[in-house]
Scaffold this motif. Structure first.
Motif, PDB file in Angstrom:
ATOM      1  N   ARG A  26       2.768  39.508 -20.205  1.00  0.00           N
ATOM      2  CA  ARG A  26       4.117  39.485 -19.295  1.00  0.00           C
ATOM      3  C   ARG A  26       5.279  38.994 -19.737  1.00  0.00           C
ATOM      4  O   ARG A  26       6.346  39.389 -19.155  1.00  0.00           O
ATOM      5  N   VAL A  27       5.296  38.082 -20.648  1.00  0.00           N
ATOM      6  CA  VAL A  27       6.580  37.675 -21.137  1.00  0.00           C
ATOM      7  C   VAL A  27       7.475  38.752 -21.678  1.00  0.00           C
ATOM      8  O   VAL A  27       7.001  39.438 -22.665  1.00  0.00           O
ATOM      9  N   GLY A  28       8.833  38.764 -21.277  1.00  0.00           N
ATOM     10  CA  GLY A  28       9.541  39.694 -21.613  1.00  0.00           C
ATOM     11  C   GLY A  28      10.623  39.098 -22.374  1.00  0.00           C
ATOM     12  O   GLY A  28      11.588  39.923 -22.943  1.00  0.00           O
ATOM     13  N   ALA A  29      10.763  37.696 -22.027  1.00  0.00           N
ATOM     14  CA  ALA A  29      12.043  37.164 -22.990  1.00  0.00           C
ATOM     15  C   ALA A  29      11.478  35.648 -23.320  1.00  0.00           C
ATOM     16  O   ALA A  29      10.741  34.845 -22.399  1.00  0.00           O
ATOM     17  N   ILE A  30      11.887  35.199 -24.316  1.00  0.00           N
ATOM     18  CA  ILE A  30      11.689  33.796 -24.717  1.00  0.00           C
ATOM     19  C   ILE A  30      13.234  33.181 -25.080  1.00  0.00           C
ATOM     20  O   ILE A  30      13.807  33.745 -26.004  1.00  0.00           O
ATOM     21  N   VAL A  31      13.936  32.110 -24.399  1.00  0.00           N
ATOM     22  CA  VAL A  31      15.094  31.593 -24.707  1.00  0.00           C
ATOM     23  C   VAL A  31      14.795  30.200 -25.096  1.00  0.00           C
ATOM     24  O   VAL A  31      14.004  29.349 -24.439  1.00  0.00           O
ATOM     25  N   SER A  32      15.542  29.845 -26.335  1.00  0.00           N
ATOM     26  CA  SER A  32      15.258  28.500 -26.573  1.00  0.00           C
ATOM     27  C   SER A  32      16.528  27.867 -26.869  1.00  0.00           C
ATOM     28  O   SER A  32      17.520  28.677 -27.361  1.00  0.00           O
ATOM     29  N   PHE A  33      16.663  26.406 -26.872  1.00  0.00           N
ATOM     30  CA  PHE A  33      17.832  25.602 -27.251  1.00  0.00           C
ATOM     31  C   PHE A  33      17.204  24.674 -28.167  1.00  0.00           C
ATOM     32  O   PHE A  33      16.296  23.897 -27.804  1.00  0.00           O
ATOM     33  N   VAL A  34      18.011  24.431 -29.342  1.00  0.00           N
ATOM     34  CA  VAL A  34      17.855  23.218 -30.171  1.00  0.00           C
ATOM     35  C   VAL A  34      19.035  22.414 -30.276  1.00  0.00           C
ATOM     36  O   VAL A  34      19.937  23.044 -30.764  1.00  0.00           O
ATOM     37  N   GLY A  35      18.736  21.175 -29.993  1.00  0.00           N
ATOM     38  CA  GLY A  35      20.063  20.210 -30.183  1.00  0.00           C
ATOM     39  C   GLY A  35      19.584  19.508 -31.342  1.00  0.00           C
ATOM     40  O   GLY A  35      18.670  18.894 -31.700  1.00  0.00           O
ATOM     41  N   THR A  36      20.609  19.259 -32.308  1.00  0.00           N
ATOM     42  CA  THR A  36      20.722  18.577 -33.406  1.00  0.00           C
ATOM     43  C   THR A  36      21.835  17.394 -33.605  1.00  0.00           C
ATOM     44  O   THR A  36      22.750  17.385 -32.647  1.00  0.00           O
ATOM     45  N   VAL A  37      21.339  16.486 -34.357  1.00  0.00           N
ATOM     46  CA  VAL A  37      22.519  15.223 -34.764  1.00  0.00           C
ATOM     47  C   VAL A  37      23.643  15.710 -35.483  1.00  0.00           C
ATOM     48  O   VAL A  37      23.583  16.394 -36.365  1.00  0.00           O
ATOM     49  N   ASP A  91      19.191  16.432 -38.232  1.00  0.00           N
ATOM     50  CA  ASP A  91      17.945  16.370 -37.515  1.00  0.00           C
ATOM     51  C   ASP A  91      17.858  17.216 -36.211  1.00  0.00           C
ATOM     52  O   ASP A  91      18.814  16.998 -35.352  1.00  0.00           O
ATOM     53  N   GLN A  92      16.787  17.603 -35.955  1.00  0.00           N
ATOM     54  CA  GLN A  92      16.545  18.242 -34.641  1.00  0.00           C
ATOM     55  C   GLN A  92      16.366  17.140 -33.641  1.00  0.00           C
ATOM     56  O   GLN A  92      15.660  16.059 -34.057  1.00  0.00           O
ATOM     57  N   ILE A  93      16.811  17.070 -32.411  1.00  0.00           N
ATOM     58  CA  ILE A  93      16.737  16.248 -31.431  1.00  0.00           C
ATOM     59  C   ILE A  93      15.878  16.764 -30.367  1.00  0.00           C
ATOM     60  O   ILE A  93      14.840  15.938 -29.908  1.00  0.00           O
ATOM     61  N   VAL A  94      16.106  17.789 -29.743  1.00  0.00           N
ATOM     62  CA  VAL A  94      15.420  18.402 -28.613  1.00  0.00           C
ATOM     63  C   VAL A  94      15.134  19.828 -28.747  1.00  0.00           C
ATOM     64  O   VAL A  94      16.169  20.602 -29.258  1.00  0.00           O
ATOM     65  N   LEU A  95      14.049  20.462 -28.197  1.00  0.00           N
ATOM     66  CA  LEU A  95      13.782  21.730 -28.063  1.00  0.00           C
ATOM     67  C   LEU A  95      13.579  22.092 -26.548  1.00  0.00           C
ATOM     68  O   LEU A  95      12.918  21.164 -25.913  1.00  0.00           O
TER      69      LEU A  95
END
Length: 150
Positions: A26-37, A91-95
Protein backbone atom coordinates in the motif's frame (compact mmCIF):
# COMPACT_ATOMS: atom_id res chain seq x y z
CA UNK A 1 4.64 0.11 12.07
CA UNK A 2 6.13 2.71 14.40
CA UNK A 3 9.52 2.41 15.94
CA UNK A 4 11.61 4.62 18.19
CA UNK A 5 15.25 3.82 18.86
CA UNK A 6 17.80 5.75 20.89
CA UNK A 7 21.29 4.44 20.25
CA UNK A 8 24.98 5.27 20.16
CA UNK A 9 25.75 3.41 16.94
CA UNK A 10 25.23 4.81 13.46
CA UNK A 11 22.34 3.73 11.21
CA UNK A 12 22.16 2.68 7.57
CA UNK A 13 19.54 4.74 5.74
CA UNK A 14 18.98 2.19 2.95
CA UNK A 15 18.48 -0.64 5.42
CA UNK A 16 16.09 1.38 7.58
CA UNK A 17 13.99 2.45 4.56
CA UNK A 18 13.75 -1.14 3.33
CA UNK A 19 12.64 -2.33 6.78
CA UNK A 20 10.04 0.42 7.10
CA UNK A 21 8.28 -0.47 3.85
CA UNK A 22 8.89 -4.23 3.90
CA UNK A 23 5.85 -6.21 2.84
CA UNK A 24 3.47 -3.25 2.60
CA UNK A 25 2.33 -2.88 -1.01
CA UNK A 26 0.00 0.00 0.00
CA UNK A 27 2.99 2.33 0.51
CA UNK A 28 3.06 4.97 -2.21
CA UNK A 29 5.55 7.30 -0.53
CA UNK A 30 8.47 7.17 1.84
CA UNK A 31 9.86 10.46 3.10
CA UNK A 32 12.92 10.65 5.29
CA UNK A 33 14.93 13.32 7.05
CA UNK A 34 18.49 12.76 8.25
CA UNK A 35 20.04 15.35 10.55
CA UNK A 36 23.84 15.57 10.75
CA UNK A 37 26.42 17.28 12.95
CA UNK A 38 27.64 20.59 11.54
CA UNK A 39 31.20 21.80 12.06
CA UNK A 40 30.03 25.34 12.84
CA UNK A 41 27.28 26.59 15.15
CA UNK A 42 26.53 30.16 16.16
CA UNK A 43 29.85 31.32 14.72
CA UNK A 44 32.03 28.82 16.58
CA UNK A 45 33.84 25.78 15.23
CA UNK A 46 32.43 22.54 16.61
CA UNK A 47 34.90 19.68 17.11
CA UNK A 48 32.39 17.38 18.78
CA UNK A 49 28.81 17.36 19.97
CA UNK A 50 27.62 15.16 22.81
CA UNK A 51 23.95 14.29 23.11
CA UNK A 52 22.36 13.18 26.37
CA UNK A 53 18.81 12.02 26.97
CA UNK A 54 16.46 10.86 29.69
CA UNK A 55 16.09 7.07 29.09
CA UNK A 56 12.50 5.88 28.95
CA UNK A 57 11.06 9.38 28.97
CA UNK A 58 12.70 10.24 25.64
CA UNK A 59 11.30 7.20 23.85
CA UNK A 60 7.85 7.83 25.33
CA UNK A 61 7.90 11.49 24.23
CA UNK A 62 8.89 10.56 20.68
CA UNK A 63 6.24 7.83 20.49
CA UNK A 64 3.68 10.43 21.55
CA UNK A 65 4.83 12.72 18.73
CA UNK A 66 4.43 9.88 16.21
CA UNK A 67 0.92 9.19 17.54
CA UNK A 68 0.02 12.87 17.03
CA UNK A 69 1.25 12.64 13.42
CA UNK A 70 -0.82 9.50 12.86
CA UNK A 71 -3.90 11.33 14.16
CA UNK A 72 -3.34 14.15 11.63
CA UNK A 73 -2.34 12.23 8.48
CA UNK A 74 -3.08 8.78 7.01
CA UNK A 75 0.40 7.36 7.49
CA UNK A 76 1.22 3.67 7.61
CA UNK A 77 4.43 3.79 9.55
CA UNK A 78 6.95 6.09 11.14
CA UNK A 79 10.42 5.56 12.47
CA UNK A 80 12.68 7.75 14.56
CA UNK A 81 16.26 6.80 15.29
CA UNK A 82 18.17 9.28 17.43
CA UNK A 83 21.78 8.88 18.38
CA UNK A 84 23.28 9.86 21.72
CA UNK A 85 26.82 10.11 23.01
CA UNK A 86 29.77 11.86 21.39
CA UNK A 87 29.41 12.71 17.69
CA UNK A 88 31.78 14.37 15.22
CA UNK A 89 30.98 16.78 12.38
CA UNK A 90 29.30 14.98 9.48
CA UNK A 91 28.04 12.14 11.71
CA UNK A 92 24.37 11.28 11.39
CA UNK A 93 22.33 12.31 14.43
CA UNK A 94 18.70 11.55 13.66
CA UNK A 95 16.51 9.75 11.17
CA UNK A 96 12.82 10.48 10.80
CA UNK A 97 11.04 8.39 8.17
CA UNK A 98 7.36 8.10 7.29
CA UNK A 99 5.38 5.88 4.91
CA UNK A 100 1.97 6.80 3.55
CA UNK A 101 -0.25 6.33 0.51
CA UNK A 102 0.82 9.68 -1.02
CA UNK A 103 3.79 12.06 -0.84
CA UNK A 104 1.93 15.06 0.58
CA UNK A 105 0.94 13.27 3.77
CA UNK A 106 4.40 11.73 4.12
CA UNK A 107 6.18 15.08 3.73
CA UNK A 108 3.86 16.80 6.20
CA UNK A 109 4.07 14.05 8.80
CA UNK A 110 7.86 13.85 8.55
CA UNK A 111 8.24 17.61 8.96
CA UNK A 112 5.79 17.62 11.87
CA UNK A 113 7.69 14.85 13.66
CA UNK A 114 11.10 16.53 13.32
CA UNK A 115 9.70 19.93 14.34
CA UNK A 116 8.19 18.45 17.51
CA UNK A 117 11.24 16.28 18.15
CA UNK A 118 13.52 19.34 18.13
CA UNK A 119 11.47 21.10 20.82
CA UNK A 120 9.56 18.46 22.79
CA UNK A 121 11.87 15.45 23.20
CA UNK A 122 14.19 15.51 26.25
CA UNK A 123 17.66 15.74 24.67
CA UNK A 124 20.55 17.92 25.78
CA UNK A 125 23.43 18.95 23.50
CA UNK A 126 26.92 19.96 24.54
CA UNK A 127 29.40 21.21 21.96
CA UNK A 128 33.19 21.23 22.15
CA UNK A 129 34.45 24.51 20.67
CA UNK A 130 37.86 26.26 20.67
CA UNK A 131 36.60 28.24 23.71
CA UNK A 132 35.66 25.06 25.59
CA UNK A 133 32.49 23.08 26.15
CA UNK A 134 29.08 24.77 25.97
CA UNK A 135 25.50 23.60 26.32
CA UNK A 136 23.31 24.41 23.32
CA UNK A 137 20.14 26.35 24.10
CA UNK A 138 16.87 25.87 22.26
CA UNK A 139 16.56 28.00 19.15
CA UNK A 140 13.77 30.45 18.49
CA UNK A 141 13.65 29.16 14.90
CA UNK A 142 12.71 25.70 16.25
CA UNK A 143 9.89 27.26 18.29
CA UNK A 144 8.70 29.14 15.19
CA UNK A 145 8.70 25.91 13.15
CA UNK A 146 6.62 24.24 15.85
CA UNK A 147 4.13 27.12 15.98
CA UNK A 148 2.96 26.52 12.40
CA UNK A 149 1.37 23.22 13.50
CA UNK A 150 -0.90 24.85 16.10
Amino acid sequence: MSEVRIQTEDFDLSHEMAQLRAGNARVGAIVSFVGTVRDLNEGAAVAEMELEHYPGMTEQAIQGIIEQAKARWPIYGAQVIHRVGPLKPMDQIVLVAVTSPHRGEAFSACEFIIDYLKTEAPFWKKEQTPDGARWVDARSSDDQALAKWS
